[in-house]
Design a protein around this motif. Structure first.
Motif, PDB file in Angstrom:
ATOM      1  N   GLY A  77       0.819  -0.774   0.426  1.00 20.76           N
ATOM      2  CA  GLY A  77      -0.541  -0.145  -0.113  1.00 20.76           C
ATOM      3  C   GLY A  77       0.790   1.394   0.048  1.00 20.76           C
ATOM      4  N   PRO A  78       0.408   2.258  -0.553  1.00 22.08           N
ATOM      5  CA  PRO A  78      -1.193   2.435  -0.096  1.00 22.08           C
ATOM      6  C   PRO A  78      -1.880   2.647  -0.996  1.00 22.08           C
ATOM      7  N   TYR A  79      -2.555   2.592  -1.521  1.00 24.48           N
ATOM      8  CA  TYR A  79      -3.959   1.840  -2.798  1.00 24.48           C
ATOM      9  C   TYR A  79      -5.018   3.181  -3.453  1.00 24.48           C
ATOM     10  N   VAL A  80      -4.729   3.723  -3.862  1.00 28.36           N
ATOM     11  CA  VAL A  80      -6.376   4.333  -4.340  1.00 28.36           C
ATOM     12  C   VAL A  80      -6.907   3.634  -5.399  1.00 28.36           C
ATOM     13  N   TYR A  81      -8.661   3.318  -5.115  1.00 32.91           N
ATOM     14  CA  TYR A  81      -8.846   2.500  -6.134  1.00 32.91           C
ATOM     15  C   TYR A  81     -10.696   3.301  -6.588  1.00 32.91           C
ATOM     16  N   ALA A  82     -10.738   2.887  -7.882  1.00 32.46           N
ATOM     17  CA  ALA A  82     -12.291   2.567  -8.069  1.00 32.46           C
ATOM     18  C   ALA A  82     -12.931   1.326  -8.165  1.00 32.46           C
ATOM     19  N   TYR A  83     -14.125   1.500  -7.604  1.00 31.00           N
ATOM     20  CA  TYR A  83     -13.892   0.045  -7.518  1.00 31.00           C
ATOM     21  C   TYR A  83     -16.144   0.519  -7.650  1.00 31.00           C
ATOM     22  N   LYS A  84     -16.521  -0.536  -8.030  1.00 26.73           N
ATOM     23  CA  LYS A  84     -17.739  -0.869  -8.218  1.00 26.73           C
ATOM     24  C   LYS A  84     -18.208  -2.286  -6.919  1.00 26.73           C
ATOM     25  N   SER A  85     -19.234  -1.732  -5.446  1.00 23.98           N
ATOM     26  CA  SER A  85     -19.489  -3.197  -4.642  1.00 23.98           C
ATOM     27  C   SER A  85     -20.496  -4.335  -5.551  1.00 23.98           C
ATOM     28  N   HIS A  86     -20.273  -5.742  -4.840  1.00 24.16           N
ATOM     29  CA  HIS A  86     -21.439  -6.980  -5.216  1.00 24.16           C
ATOM     30  C   HIS A  86     -21.740  -8.008  -4.530  1.00 24.16           C
ATOM     31  N   THR A  87     -22.471  -7.903  -3.930  1.00 26.09           N
ATOM     32  CA  THR A  87     -23.387  -8.864  -3.269  1.00 26.09           C
ATOM     33  C   THR A  87     -23.644 -10.071  -4.172  1.00 26.09           C
ATOM     34  N   VAL A  92     -18.261  -7.130 -13.040  1.00 22.25           N
ATOM     35  CA  VAL A  92     -18.252  -6.154 -12.696  1.00 22.25           C
ATOM     36  C   VAL A  92     -17.034  -4.783 -12.839  1.00 22.25           C
ATOM     37  N   GLN A  93     -15.500  -5.728 -12.684  1.00 19.93           N
ATOM     38  CA  GLN A  93     -15.239  -5.334 -13.354  1.00 19.93           C
ATOM     39  C   GLN A  93     -14.521  -4.790 -14.482  1.00 19.93           C
ATOM     40  N   VAL A  94     -15.366  -5.451 -15.080  1.00 21.89           N
ATOM     41  CA  VAL A  94     -15.529  -4.385 -17.593  1.00 21.89           C
ATOM     42  C   VAL A  94     -16.235  -3.840 -16.867  1.00 21.89           C
ATOM     43  N   GLU A  95     -17.256  -3.819 -15.966  1.00 21.44           N
ATOM     44  CA  GLU A  95     -17.757  -2.655 -16.115  1.00 21.44           C
ATOM     45  C   GLU A  95     -16.917  -0.982 -15.414  1.00 21.44           C
ATOM     46  N   VAL A  96     -17.046  -1.156 -14.694  1.00 18.85           N
ATOM     47  CA  VAL A  96     -15.963  -0.177 -13.781  1.00 18.85           C
ATOM     48  C   VAL A  96     -14.604  -0.101 -15.219  1.00 18.85           C
ATOM     49  N   MET A 106     -23.646 -18.185  -0.630  1.00 19.09           N
ATOM     50  CA  MET A 106     -23.257 -17.112  -1.615  1.00 19.09           C
ATOM     51  C   MET A 106     -23.857 -15.697  -1.567  1.00 19.09           C
ATOM     52  N   GLY A 107     -25.174 -15.860  -1.363  1.00 19.11           N
ATOM     53  CA  GLY A 107     -25.797 -14.925  -1.628  1.00 19.11           C
ATOM     54  C   GLY A 107     -25.644 -14.090  -0.759  1.00 19.11           C
ATOM     55  N   GLU A 108     -24.930 -13.963  -0.009  1.00 16.68           N
ATOM     56  CA  GLU A 108     -24.270 -12.747   1.333  1.00 16.68           C
ATOM     57  C   GLU A 108     -22.768 -12.400   1.412  1.00 16.68           C
ATOM     58  N   ARG A 109     -22.051 -12.505   0.705  1.00 15.42           N
ATOM     59  CA  ARG A 109     -20.365 -12.755   0.072  1.00 15.42           C
ATOM     60  C   ARG A 109     -20.893 -11.157  -0.408  1.00 15.42           C
ATOM     61  N   VAL A 110     -19.482 -10.315  -0.353  1.00 16.62           N
ATOM     62  CA  VAL A 110     -19.559  -8.914  -0.311  1.00 16.62           C
ATOM     63  C   VAL A 110     -17.800  -8.669  -0.945  1.00 16.62           C
ATOM     64  N   PRO A 145      -4.381   6.884 -10.118  1.00 15.13           N
ATOM     65  CA  PRO A 145      -3.987   8.496  -9.445  1.00 15.13           C
ATOM     66  C   PRO A 145      -4.785   8.615  -7.982  1.00 15.13           C
ATOM     67  N   ALA A 146      -4.087   9.024  -7.138  1.00 17.30           N
ATOM     68  CA  ALA A 146      -4.459   9.821  -6.040  1.00 17.30           C
ATOM     69  C   ALA A 146      -5.589  11.167  -6.774  1.00 17.30           C
ATOM     70  N   GLY A 147      -6.413  11.220  -5.829  1.00 16.09           N
ATOM     71  CA  GLY A 147      -7.466  12.416  -6.037  1.00 16.09           C
ATOM     72  C   GLY A 147      -8.363  12.403  -7.776  1.00 16.09           C
ATOM     73  N   THR A 148      -8.087  11.405  -8.117  1.00 15.35           N
ATOM     74  CA  THR A 148      -9.314  10.946  -8.921  1.00 15.35           C
ATOM     75  C   THR A 148     -10.763  11.000  -8.550  1.00 15.35           C
ATOM     76  N   GLU A 149     -11.414  11.153  -8.935  1.00 16.13           N
ATOM     77  CA  GLU A 149     -12.953  11.186  -9.189  1.00 16.13           C
ATOM     78  C   GLU A 149     -13.913  10.749  -9.799  1.00 16.13           C
ATOM     79  N   VAL A 150     -14.870  10.064  -9.664  1.00 17.47           N
ATOM     80  CA  VAL A 150     -15.749   8.872 -10.439  1.00 17.47           C
ATOM     81  C   VAL A 150     -16.832  10.006  -9.831  1.00 17.47           C
ATOM     82  N   ALA A 151     -17.869   8.906 -10.536  1.00 17.98           N
ATOM     83  CA  ALA A 151     -19.072   9.693 -10.814  1.00 17.98           C
ATOM     84  C   ALA A 151     -20.134   8.076 -10.545  1.00 17.98           C
ATOM     85  N   ALA A 152     -20.997   8.292 -10.117  1.00 20.03           N
ATOM     86  CA  ALA A 152     -21.806   6.960  -9.402  1.00 20.03           C
ATOM     87  C   ALA A 152     -22.590   6.214 -10.447  1.00 20.03           C
ATOM     88  N   PRO A 153     -22.415   4.979 -10.910  1.00 15.76           N
ATOM     89  CA  PRO A 153     -22.634   3.871  -9.501  1.00 15.76           C
ATOM     90  C   PRO A 153     -20.378   3.755  -9.170  1.00 15.76           C
TER      91      PRO A 153
END
Length: 175
Positions: free
Chosen positions: A36-46, A55-59, A86-90, A98-106
């Motif tokens: 670390g340190p790491y800065v990352y853009a992501y989407k959650s998945h349950t 999900v990674q392809v979507e990101v 399986m249905g409850e895994r997160v 890069p640090a300071g990157t801004e992303v939009a929802a989702p």
């Protein structure tokens, strides 16, 4: 015996060669280090962790559409698939940015500070590498009277060569 030679050459040998090419015989290296340190853009998945690559392809598509160059792929598993149904895994799937990157929802941004970890690394195909890394890491930690503690961080470094597989790093924070 002569009857089996064509079978071995036609079926078994190609399977062994493919397994070797995918890194199936490669050793998993385990060490204690700081990551670390790491800065990352992501989407959650349950749900099923097998869906995290989708999900990674979507990101990736969302980042590229906003003109943001994705770094290495990162997956953060927040729940242990051995004990959580399986249905409850997160988990989270995304890319280092890069640090300071801004992303939009989702998409969301998170940071992982530098920390002491057990690091397992293996050079293998992306579909084979996690099972090899987690199995070796679990055996290593079980021998010390511990187990894998969540969350875990996976970073895959792909390769540009068709002759070599990428390297998966799996990080487990130390207490």
């Amino acid at each position: 015996m002569k009857r089996f030679i064509p079978f071995l050459l036609a079926f078994v040998l190609p399977l062994l060669l493919i397994y070797a090419w995918w890194g199936g015989f490669n050793r998993v290296l385990i060490e204690e280090t700081v990551r670390g340190p790491y800065v990352y853009a992501y989407k959650s998945h349950t749900g099923d962790f097998a869906k995290l690559p989708d999900v990674q392809v979507e990101v990736r598509q969302a980042l590229v559409s906003k003109g943001i160059e994705p770094g290495l792929p990162i997956t953060v598993l927040l729940t242990n698939p051995d004990v959580v149904p399986m249905g409850e895994r997160v988990g989270r799937a995304g890319y280092l940015v890069p640090a300071g990157t801004e992303v939009a929802a989702p998409l969301l941004i998170d940071q992982i500070p530098p920390r002491k970890v057990w690091l397992a690394q293996v050079r293998a195909g992306i579909l084979l590498a996690p099972s090899k890394a987690y199995l070796a890491l679990d055996r290593h930690l079980q021998a010390q009277g511990r187990g894998i503690a969540m969350p875990t961080v996976e970073i895959y470094e792909p390769t540009d060569s068709p002759w070599h597989m990428g390297r998966l790093s799996v990080e487990v924070s130390q207490p």
